[in-house]
Design a protein around this motif. Structure first.
Motif, mmCIF file in Angstrom:
data_model
loop_
_atom_site.group_PDB
_atom_site.id
_atom_site.type_symbol
_atom_site.label_atom_id
_atom_site.label_comp_id
_atom_site.label_asym_id
_atom_site.label_seq_id
_atom_site.Cartn_x
_atom_site.Cartn_y
_atom_site.Cartn_z
ATOM 1 N N PRO A 237 0.814 -1.224 0.000
ATOM 2 C CA PRO A 237 0.000 0.000 0.000
ATOM 3 C C PRO A 237 0.849 1.276 0.000
ATOM 4 C CG PRO A 237 0.043 -0.962 2.187
ATOM 5 C CD PRO A 237 0.752 -1.933 1.285
ATOM 6 N N ILE A 238 2.158 1.139 0.286
ATOM 7 C CA ILE A 238 3.031 2.306 0.387
ATOM 8 C C ILE A 238 3.974 2.353 -0.817
ATOM 9 C CG2 ILE A 238 4.712 3.533 1.799
ATOM 10 C CD1 ILE A 238 1.905 3.271 3.027
ATOM 11 N N LEU A 239 4.067 3.513 -1.454
ATOM 12 C CA LEU A 239 4.914 3.714 -2.626
ATOM 13 C C LEU A 239 5.807 4.922 -2.382
ATOM 14 C CD1 LEU A 239 1.981 3.597 -5.196
ATOM 15 C CD2 LEU A 239 3.420 1.656 -4.550
ATOM 16 N N VAL A 240 6.937 4.964 -3.103
ATOM 17 C CA VAL A 240 7.794 6.142 -3.086
ATOM 18 C C VAL A 240 7.961 6.636 -4.515
ATOM 19 C CG1 VAL A 240 10.101 7.034 -2.658
ATOM 20 C CG2 VAL A 240 9.038 5.513 -1.002
ATOM 21 N N ALA A 241 7.607 7.887 -4.730
ATOM 22 C CA ALA A 241 7.647 8.465 -6.073
ATOM 23 C C ALA A 241 8.566 9.679 -6.107
ATOM 24 C CB ALA A 241 6.249 8.872 -6.521
ATOM 25 N N ILE A 242 9.257 9.846 -7.246
ATOM 26 C CA ILE A 242 10.071 11.029 -7.508
ATOM 27 C C ILE A 242 9.260 11.953 -8.396
ATOM 28 C CG2 ILE A 242 12.240 11.893 -8.462
ATOM 29 C CD1 ILE A 242 13.344 9.019 -8.097
ATOM 30 N N HIS A 243 9.040 13.187 -7.953
ATOM 31 C CA HIS A 243 8.141 14.102 -8.662
ATOM 32 C C HIS A 243 8.852 15.199 -9.446
ATOM 33 C CE1 HIS A 243 4.338 12.667 -6.905
ATOM 34 N NE2 HIS A 243 5.066 12.420 -5.824
ATOM 35 N N GLY A 244 9.956 15.686 -8.943
ATOM 36 C CA GLY A 244 10.596 16.826 -9.588
ATOM 37 C C GLY A 244 12.099 16.745 -9.491
#
Length: 350
Positions: A212-219
């Motif tokens: 249920p937990i994700l890590v995303a790079i946005h900028g």
């Protein structure tokens, strides 16, 4: 360079560092605040010692500097690849080796243009033709995040292993840094501790698994500092400030959202000065504290491997819920003056 068109997900990692022979060991050591520092004997001047963070290993793996870096990189790449089920043929490697300006002794054994091919051969696997090695150090590694998204969208790449390999624990770098008065010593508390490492993160366009937990790079932000550590002037932080502003210049997280920082600052006076000037110029929202993690306190300055290591540490802290909050920024500086920033968040799958 600014906020990316869509997020990238950190789906796995691999590492070989002085604090651990894989990513989990390394992250646990950094989290625990352990130190991999020890005294080593210098070749010149003979008998003198230096505080460093070498990887404990057998001498036969260090027969040449080039072979040692290849051994480290291939091991970290295999670990990162095996955190998922994707085939190596559909995987691109984006690698940052030691900066060319340093004339690293590894290039006495392996020509820079042959370095990536030699690493791939050592893995015993076949990787996508979009794989590349890019000069520029730790900050250049962060700058490759846009490239990672591009090859996945346009060249049929399923996933990207983004990382670097480097060692400052060699006679040439130790002599160069010593002559410049940049090494930590009894008479220089504000000096760097030379380290070595290989670190890679596995990036995907879509979330994997059922967690249920994700890590995303946005900028991502990238800029060039004219007053680098090799110049006669101290940096006023203009390039790092530009990189940070570009990284939050989009629809993703903004400056008030940032909860903590991962920095590859290495303890040098130059590095501390730059950080001191940049912080009040960028972080304008009132905070009691701005928690900052410095991996170099555990594993020393790991050069070009520092970019992926920062992404790895941010992702690990967000996934395992020991981060101070859900939003992080990675601040990276390369010796050649390149500066980079990447904004990452902890997300809950809907």
């Amino acid at each position: 360079m600014a906020a990316m068109k869509r997020p990238l997900y950190v789906s796995g990692a691999g590492a070989v560092t002085p604090a651990g022979l894989n990513a989990p060991q390394t992250m646990a050591a950094i989290r625990a605040g352990l130190s991999a520092f020890e005294e080593i004997m210098l070749a010149e001047p003979l008998g003198q010692t230096q505080i460093a963070a070498p990887i404990p290993t057998r001498a036969k793996l260090r027969r040449t500097e080039g072979r040692w870096l290849v051994n480290m990189a291939s091991r970290a790449i295999r670990e990162a690849l095996w955190t998922g089920s994707g085939a190596s043929e559909g995987t691109a490697i984006l690698l940052t080796p030691p900066e060319s300006l340093r004339k690293h002794p590894a290039y006495d054994d392996i020509a820079p243009q042959d370095f990536l091919a030699t690493v791939i051969k050592a893995t015993g696997l076949r990787f996508h033709a979009a794989s590349r090695a890019i000069d520029g150090g730790a900050a250049a590694s962060i700058g490759l995040l846009e490239r990672a998204l591009e090859v996945m969208e346009q060249q049929g790449v399923e996933q990207v292993l983004l990382g670097g390999v480097d060692s400052l624990v060699n006679d040439a770098d130790l002599a160069r840094l010593g002559q410049a008065g940049r090494l930590k010593a009894e008479n220089n508390a504000q000096g760097l501790v030379p380290g070595e490492a290989a670190a890679f993160v596995r990036l995907t366009r879509l979330p994997e698994g059922k967690s249920p937990i994700l890590v995303a790079i946005h900028g991502v932000g990238l800029a060039q500092e004219q007053d680098n550590v090799l110049s006669e002037r101290y940096s006023q932080g203009d390039a790092l400030l530009e990189a940070l502003r570009n990284a939050v210049n989009g629809s993703g997280p903004s400056e008030p959202d940032i909860d903590f920082v991962i920095s590859n600052s290495n303890g040098e006076r130059y590095s501390g000065w730059e950080e001191l000037i940049v912080r009040p110029r960028f972080y304008r929202t009132r905070r009691e504290i701005l928690p900052t993690a410095y991996p170099a306190m555990t594993i020393g300055d790991i050069g070009a491997a520092g970019g992926a290591l920062a992404l790895m540490l941010a992702a690990d802290s967000l996934l395992n819920d020991y981060a101070p909050g859900p939003t992080a920024v990675c601040e990276l500086a390369s010796e050649n003056g390149l500066r980079a920033a990447a904004v990452m968040t902890r997300m809950t799958r809907r």
